[in-house]
Design a protein around this motif. Sequence first.
Motif, PDB file in Angstrom:
ATOM      1  N   ALA A   1       0.827  -1.202   0.000  1.00 17.32           N
ATOM      2  CA  ALA A   1       0.000   0.000   0.000  1.00 17.32           C
ATOM      3  C   ALA A   1       0.864   1.256   0.000  1.00 17.32           C
ATOM      4  O   ALA A   1       0.554   2.241  -0.678  1.00 17.32           O
ATOM      5  CB  ALA A   1      -0.927  -0.004   1.221  1.00 17.32           C
ATOM      6  N   VAL A   2       1.972   1.226   0.755  1.00 15.76           N
ATOM      7  CA  VAL A   2       2.883   2.375   0.800  1.00 15.76           C
ATOM      8  C   VAL A   2       3.518   2.606  -0.567  1.00 15.76           C
ATOM      9  O   VAL A   2       3.695   3.746  -0.991  1.00 15.76           O
ATOM     10  CB  VAL A   2       3.967   2.184   1.878  1.00 15.76           C
ATOM     11  CG1 VAL A   2       5.002   3.308   1.802  1.00 15.76           C
ATOM     12  CG2 VAL A   2       3.338   2.145   3.261  1.00 15.76           C
ATOM     13  N   PHE A   3       3.856   1.512  -1.282  1.00 13.74           N
ATOM     14  CA  PHE A   3       4.420   1.662  -2.621  1.00 13.74           C
ATOM     15  C   PHE A   3       3.448   2.426  -3.518  1.00 13.74           C
ATOM     16  O   PHE A   3       3.827   3.389  -4.194  1.00 13.74           O
ATOM     17  CB  PHE A   3       4.729   0.295  -3.238  1.00 13.74           C
ATOM     18  CG  PHE A   3       5.058   0.371  -4.708  1.00 13.74           C
ATOM     19  CD1 PHE A   3       6.333   0.707  -5.133  1.00 13.74           C
ATOM     20  CD2 PHE A   3       4.078   0.147  -5.669  1.00 13.74           C
ATOM     21  CE1 PHE A   3       6.633   0.810  -6.493  1.00 13.74           C
ATOM     22  CE2 PHE A   3       4.366   0.242  -7.016  1.00 13.74           C
ATOM     23  CZ  PHE A   3       5.646   0.570  -7.429  1.00 13.74           C
TER      24      PHE A   3
ATOM     25  N   VAL B   1      -0.760   7.927  13.947  1.00  9.74           N
ATOM     26  CA  VAL B   1      -0.510   9.223  14.580  1.00  9.74           C
ATOM     27  C   VAL B   1       0.455  10.041  13.725  1.00  9.74           C
ATOM     28  O   VAL B   1       0.283  11.246  13.536  1.00  9.74           O
ATOM     29  CB  VAL B   1       0.061   9.038  16.001  1.00  9.74           C
ATOM     30  CG1 VAL B   1       0.390  10.390  16.627  1.00  9.74           C
ATOM     31  CG2 VAL B   1      -0.919   8.261  16.875  1.00  9.74           C
ATOM     32  N   ALA B   2       1.493   9.361  13.207  1.00  5.13           N
ATOM     33  CA  ALA B   2       2.475  10.038  12.370  1.00  5.13           C
ATOM     34  C   ALA B   2       1.825  10.593  11.107  1.00  5.13           C
ATOM     35  O   ALA B   2       2.122  11.713  10.678  1.00  5.13           O
ATOM     36  CB  ALA B   2       3.611   9.075  12.010  1.00  5.13           C
ATOM     37  N   LEU B   3       0.933   9.820  10.493  1.00  2.00           N
ATOM     38  CA  LEU B   3       0.218  10.307   9.310  1.00  2.00           C
ATOM     39  C   LEU B   3      -0.667  11.499   9.655  1.00  2.00           C
ATOM     40  O   LEU B   3      -0.803  12.438   8.861  1.00  2.00           O
ATOM     41  CB  LEU B   3      -0.635   9.186   8.709  1.00  2.00           C
ATOM     42  CG  LEU B   3       0.091   8.071   7.952  1.00  2.00           C
ATOM     43  CD1 LEU B   3      -0.906   7.027   7.452  1.00  2.00           C
ATOM     44  CD2 LEU B   3       0.904   8.623   6.787  1.00  2.00           C
ATOM     45  N   THR B   4      -1.247  11.485  10.848  1.00  2.00           N
ATOM     46  CA  THR B   4      -2.070  12.611  11.296  1.00  2.00           C
ATOM     47  C   THR B   4      -1.216  13.868  11.430  1.00  2.00           C
ATOM     48  O   THR B   4      -1.635  14.969  11.046  1.00  2.00           O
ATOM     49  CB  THR B   4      -2.735  12.293  12.649  1.00  2.00           C
ATOM     50  OG1 THR B   4      -3.424  11.048  12.561  1.00  2.00           O
ATOM     51  CG2 THR B   4      -3.723  13.384  13.043  1.00  2.00           C
TER      52      THR B   4
ATOM     53  N   PHE C   1      -6.542   7.077   4.346  1.00  2.00           N
ATOM     54  CA  PHE C   1      -7.278   7.844   5.354  1.00  2.00           C
ATOM     55  C   PHE C   1      -7.233   7.182   6.731  1.00  2.00           C
ATOM     56  O   PHE C   1      -8.229   7.136   7.464  1.00  2.00           O
ATOM     57  CB  PHE C   1      -8.736   8.060   4.922  1.00  2.00           C
ATOM     58  CG  PHE C   1      -9.293   9.382   5.360  1.00  2.00           C
ATOM     59  CD1 PHE C   1      -9.070  10.532   4.616  1.00  2.00           C
ATOM     60  CD2 PHE C   1     -10.017   9.491   6.534  1.00  2.00           C
ATOM     61  CE1 PHE C   1      -9.571  11.764   5.024  1.00  2.00           C
ATOM     62  CE2 PHE C   1     -10.529  10.714   6.959  1.00  2.00           C
ATOM     63  CZ  PHE C   1     -10.294  11.851   6.199  1.00  2.00           C
ATOM     64  N   GLN C   2      -6.054   6.714   7.085  1.00  2.00           N
ATOM     65  CA  GLN C   2      -5.869   6.046   8.381  1.00  2.00           C
ATOM     66  C   GLN C   2      -5.254   7.026   9.378  1.00  2.00           C
ATOM     67  O   GLN C   2      -4.046   7.029   9.620  1.00  2.00           O
ATOM     68  CB  GLN C   2      -4.978   4.811   8.214  1.00  2.00           C
ATOM     69  CG  GLN C   2      -5.588   3.718   7.369  1.00  2.00           C
ATOM     70  CD  GLN C   2      -6.823   3.106   8.026  1.00  2.00           C
ATOM     71  OE1 GLN C   2      -6.841   2.804   9.206  1.00  2.00           O
ATOM     72  NE2 GLN C   2      -7.874   2.929   7.228  1.00  2.00           N
ATOM     73  N   PHE C   3      -6.093   7.870   9.974  1.00  2.00           N
ATOM     74  CA  PHE C   3      -5.628   8.876  10.933  1.00  2.00           C
ATOM     75  C   PHE C   3      -6.071   8.533  12.357  1.00  2.00           C
ATOM     76  O   PHE C   3      -7.040   7.790  12.558  1.00  2.00           O
ATOM     77  CB  PHE C   3      -6.161  10.264  10.546  1.00  2.00           C
ATOM     78  CG  PHE C   3      -5.698  10.744   9.200  1.00  2.00           C
ATOM     79  CD1 PHE C   3      -4.348  10.899   8.929  1.00  2.00           C
ATOM     80  CD2 PHE C   3      -6.611  11.042   8.196  1.00  2.00           C
ATOM     81  CE1 PHE C   3      -3.917  11.344   7.693  1.00  2.00           C
ATOM     82  CE2 PHE C   3      -6.194  11.485   6.959  1.00  2.00           C
ATOM     83  CZ  PHE C   3      -4.835  11.638   6.700  1.00  2.00           C
TER      84      PHE C   3
ATOM     85  N   VAL D   1      -3.138  11.406   3.244  1.00  2.00           N
ATOM     86  CA  VAL D   1      -4.433  10.750   3.032  1.00  2.00           C
ATOM     87  C   VAL D   1      -4.240   9.380   2.389  1.00  2.00           C
ATOM     88  O   VAL D   1      -4.884   8.388   2.777  1.00  2.00           O
ATOM     89  CB  VAL D   1      -5.348  11.626   2.151  1.00  2.00           C
ATOM     90  CG1 VAL D   1      -6.620  10.861   1.760  1.00  2.00           C
ATOM     91  CG2 VAL D   1      -5.717  12.910   2.882  1.00  2.00           C
ATOM     92  N   LEU D   2      -3.335   9.306   1.420  1.00  2.00           N
ATOM     93  CA  LEU D   2      -3.083   8.035   0.720  1.00  2.00           C
ATOM     94  C   LEU D   2      -2.318   7.050   1.597  1.00  2.00           C
ATOM     95  O   LEU D   2      -2.526   5.840   1.506  1.00  2.00           O
ATOM     96  CB  LEU D   2      -2.294   8.290  -0.571  1.00  2.00           C
ATOM     97  CG  LEU D   2      -3.021   9.090  -1.651  1.00  2.00           C
ATOM     98  CD1 LEU D   2      -2.057   9.486  -2.759  1.00  2.00           C
ATOM     99  CD2 LEU D   2      -4.185   8.287  -2.209  1.00  2.00           C
TER     100      LEU D   2
END
Length: 466
Positions: free
Chosen positions: A51-53, A106-109, A258-260, A326-327
Amino acid sequence: MEKIIRFFKLKEHGTDVKTEVIAGVTTFLSMAYILAVNPSMLADAGMDQGAVFTATAVSAAMATIIMGVFANYPVALASGMGLNAYFAYTVCPMLIGMGITDPWKVALTAILVEGVIFIILSFFKFREALVNSVPANLKYGISAGIGLFISIVGLKGAGIVTTDAFAIVAEDGTATVSSSTLVAMGNLSDPGVVLAFAGLIAIGVMWHFKIKGAILWGILATWVLGIIAQLAGWYQGLSLIPDFSAGILPPSLAPTFFQFDFAFVGKHFVNFAAIVFAFLFVDLFDTVGTLIGVADQGGLLTKDGKLPKAGAALMSDAIGTVAGSVLGTSTVTSYVESTAGVAEGGRTGLTAISTAVMFVLALFLSPIFLAIPSFATTPALLFVGLLMMKSVLKMKFEGDIADIVGGFLALIMMPFTYSIANGIMFGILAWVVLKVCTGKVKDVHPVMWVAFALFVLRIITLVMPA
């Protein structure tokens, strides 16, 4: 075709479609490593590697298209190196220590909040004012410093230089380990080292004979030589031959989309603010330094050293950062490897669009692009570093001592501290202090005072005990 030429103002910039496309592909190949490195690093933080790729490739394409269309600059964007390391190896372990089950959320947020703050700063033209307020000597020092920085990145990636301790063998046969130097020569018999030097010589020869796309052909030639070395049994590293056995469809974004974790913000606001500030600080000044360096290399700065459409360029990476969060990827920022495309003649947003198209293709042809090893991109980074060093010739080493010392520190601190942001920090701090000490405080623009205050705060956070 005529519409493309008019839209990107190719004639005004003295370029053509073919040159721009070659430049865009060259930039992509110089930064394609992020498609392999970023998923691997963020997987260490607990994220889904596939998914990160996909998130990395899609966010890079989106941000780079925005840069090309709205700023018309040959600058590509993607998840930033250094920022992803902070994400995976500093923020997430700290959050795990606090009992957080999914620290990467949390980091993505934090990255989402950082991106929103950047959009606001860009809207009020603070970042644009910062770019245009940096003194000319500092800008040239930054450009040359980036040249040295990407050179050492290339040398390290190919194993030509290493930070490992090395053994010194005495006459009696005993060996002692020395750490008296910060860096040491790598293993000169290593295939990657030999092939990287061969690629650099190849680029030099092609450049001499004015062969179009010399840097791109140098990357590809080095890769092909690597494949031959692997088939001959000399190169023993990871396979350089593309493997399509897993298919070509890109992995799903579902695990990271959208994993916040907004609940963390309310419970641990101070800790969250510190995380956001760190992302904000590094991204702000890395982006400024990169834009200045790329613009100077491409002759895009005005006579008084200002960057036209700086606001649009800075807004592009701000939007890219929000989209990336978001991605499901770390901070998206302007890439210094864009200078590889500029060196090939890229001067407009068409170069950026071409790079973005390559990122889209990479989603379906990832086995090919990810098979290109770091030692094959090293020749390009070294040659671009050489070209960027020409900015030293524009620097003034007589006259205003603030300009002299500030530019010099910007030049040397980037490679020696392995950080573009550090080079800018020490350059600006020294420049402002010397302006004050020499009675020229009126020369300091208000925006430079703000930058100075930010850097003082950064120094305080670095020296204060945890």
